[in-house]
Design a protein around this motif. Structure first.
Motif, PDB file in Angstrom:
ATOM      1  N   GLY A  12      39.023  40.141  39.898  1.00 27.12           N
ATOM      2  CA  GLY A  12      38.885  41.575  40.142  1.00 27.12           C
ATOM      3  C   GLY A  12      39.112  41.934  41.596  1.00 27.12           C
ATOM      4  O   GLY A  12      38.634  41.263  42.506  1.00 27.12           O
ATOM      5  N   PHE A  13      39.876  43.012  41.795  1.00 22.44           N
ATOM      6  CA  PHE A  13      40.196  43.455  43.152  1.00 22.44           C
ATOM      7  C   PHE A  13      38.985  43.973  43.925  1.00 22.44           C
ATOM      8  O   PHE A  13      38.838  43.665  45.117  1.00 22.44           O
ATOM      9  N   ILE A  61      30.841  35.771  50.383  1.00 16.97           N
ATOM     10  CA  ILE A  61      30.383  35.271  49.079  1.00 16.97           C
ATOM     11  C   ILE A  61      29.302  36.189  48.516  1.00 16.97           C
ATOM     12  O   ILE A  61      29.341  36.575  47.346  1.00 16.97           O
ATOM     13  N   GLU A  62      28.350  36.545  49.358  1.00 13.11           N
ATOM     14  CA  GLU A  62      27.268  37.444  48.923  1.00 13.11           C
ATOM     15  C   GLU A  62      27.823  38.792  48.469  1.00 13.11           C
ATOM     16  O   GLU A  62      27.430  39.327  47.424  1.00 13.11           O
ATOM     17  N   ALA A  63      28.755  39.337  49.232  1.00 13.21           N
ATOM     18  CA  ALA A  63      29.336  40.640  48.887  1.00 13.21           C
ATOM     19  C   ALA A  63      30.120  40.574  47.583  1.00 13.21           C
ATOM     20  O   ALA A  63      30.018  41.471  46.743  1.00 13.21           O
ATOM     21  N   ALA A  64      30.903  39.521  47.390  1.00  9.85           N
ATOM     22  CA  ALA A  64      31.695  39.382  46.165  1.00  9.85           C
ATOM     23  C   ALA A  64      30.805  39.280  44.935  1.00  9.85           C
ATOM     24  O   ALA A  64      31.123  39.831  43.878  1.00  9.85           O
ATOM     25  N   GLU A  65      29.686  38.595  45.069  1.00 13.74           N
ATOM     26  CA  GLU A  65      28.773  38.416  43.934  1.00 13.74           C
ATOM     27  C   GLU A  65      28.027  39.696  43.570  1.00 13.74           C
ATOM     28  O   GLU A  65      27.554  39.839  42.451  1.00 13.74           O
ATOM     29  N   LYS A  66      27.926  40.621  44.493  1.00 11.18           N
ATOM     30  CA  LYS A  66      27.191  41.862  44.242  1.00 11.18           C
ATOM     31  C   LYS A  66      28.029  42.949  43.566  1.00 11.18           C
ATOM     32  O   LYS A  66      27.479  43.933  43.094  1.00 11.18           O
ATOM     33  N   VAL A  67      29.339  42.780  43.532  1.00  8.85           N
ATOM     34  CA  VAL A  67      30.214  43.817  42.969  1.00  8.85           C
ATOM     35  C   VAL A  67      30.097  43.820  41.451  1.00  8.85           C
ATOM     36  O   VAL A  67      30.252  42.783  40.806  1.00  8.85           O
ATOM     37  N   TYR A  68      29.836  44.985  40.901  1.00 10.30           N
ATOM     38  CA  TYR A  68      29.716  45.123  39.453  1.00 10.30           C
ATOM     39  C   TYR A  68      31.043  44.757  38.782  1.00 10.30           C
ATOM     40  O   TYR A  68      32.085  45.291  39.129  1.00 10.30           O
ATOM     41  N   LYS A  71      33.679  38.746  39.869  1.00  7.63           N
ATOM     42  CA  LYS A  71      33.150  37.394  39.711  1.00  7.63           C
ATOM     43  C   LYS A  71      33.740  36.497  40.788  1.00  7.63           C
ATOM     44  O   LYS A  71      34.954  36.474  40.992  1.00  7.63           O
ATOM     45  N   LEU A  72      32.885  35.775  41.474  1.00 10.12           N
ATOM     46  CA  LEU A  72      33.320  34.789  42.439  1.00 10.12           C
ATOM     47  C   LEU A  72      33.806  33.571  41.660  1.00 10.12           C
ATOM     48  O   LEU A  72      33.067  33.017  40.849  1.00 10.12           O
ATOM     49  N   VAL A  73      35.038  33.176  41.878  1.00 16.23           N
ATOM     50  CA  VAL A  73      35.595  32.009  41.181  1.00 16.23           C
ATOM     51  C   VAL A  73      35.326  30.746  41.977  1.00 16.23           C
ATOM     52  O   VAL A  73      34.795  29.771  41.453  1.00 16.23           O
ATOM     53  N   THR A  74      35.696  30.758  43.258  1.00 15.58           N
ATOM     54  CA  THR A  74      35.495  29.585  44.102  1.00 15.58           C
ATOM     55  C   THR A  74      35.569  29.987  45.566  1.00 15.58           C
ATOM     56  O   THR A  74      36.026  31.089  45.896  1.00 15.58           O
ATOM     57  N   HIS A  75      35.112  29.098  46.426  1.00 18.34           N
ATOM     58  CA  HIS A  75      35.197  29.301  47.872  1.00 18.34           C
ATOM     59  C   HIS A  75      35.226  27.941  48.541  1.00 18.34           C
ATOM     60  O   HIS A  75      34.760  26.948  47.978  1.00 18.34           O
TER      61      HIS A  75
END
Length: 101
Positions: A12-13, A61-68, A71-75
């Motif tokens: 997701g963008f 990482i924290e910001a990506a996980e908070k977006v409705y 989904k964080l895939v990897t880092h």
């Protein structure tokens, strides 16, 4: 001193946008790469001193996980990439990003 590389991949963008925003605000880093991966996944990479990349990545990482719906895939962080990796992969500082370095 070599610049570390930090990479985040999301689905997701909006989540990659949130991650990129948080990373450049979370440390003295430069966004050097963005692209669309497979299956609606997006990837963004930053460069900078490892002492700045680590907190910037944590913020991203924290910001990506908070977006409705995102989904964080990897880092991943590469603390000291060898020159041949930087030469082959698109993580080098370019003219387009040099002003933000």
């Amino acid at each position: 001193m070599p610049a570390a590389v930090g990479l985040i991949q999301t689905i997701g963008f909006p989540s990659i946008l949130a991650a990129a925003d948080a990373m450049v605000k979370g440390g003295r880093v430069t966004l050097v790469y963005y692209d669309i991966a497979e299956k609606g996944e997006f990837v963004v990479a930053i460069r900078g001193p490892i002492s700045e990349v680590k907190p910037a990545m944590e913020a991203g990482i924290e910001a990506a996980e908070k977006v409705y719906g995102g989904k964080l895939v990897t880092h991943y962080i590469v603390p000291n990439p060898p020159e041949n990796v930087v030469d082959v992969l698109p993580f080098e500082y370019t003219e387009a990003v040099e002003q933000w370095r």
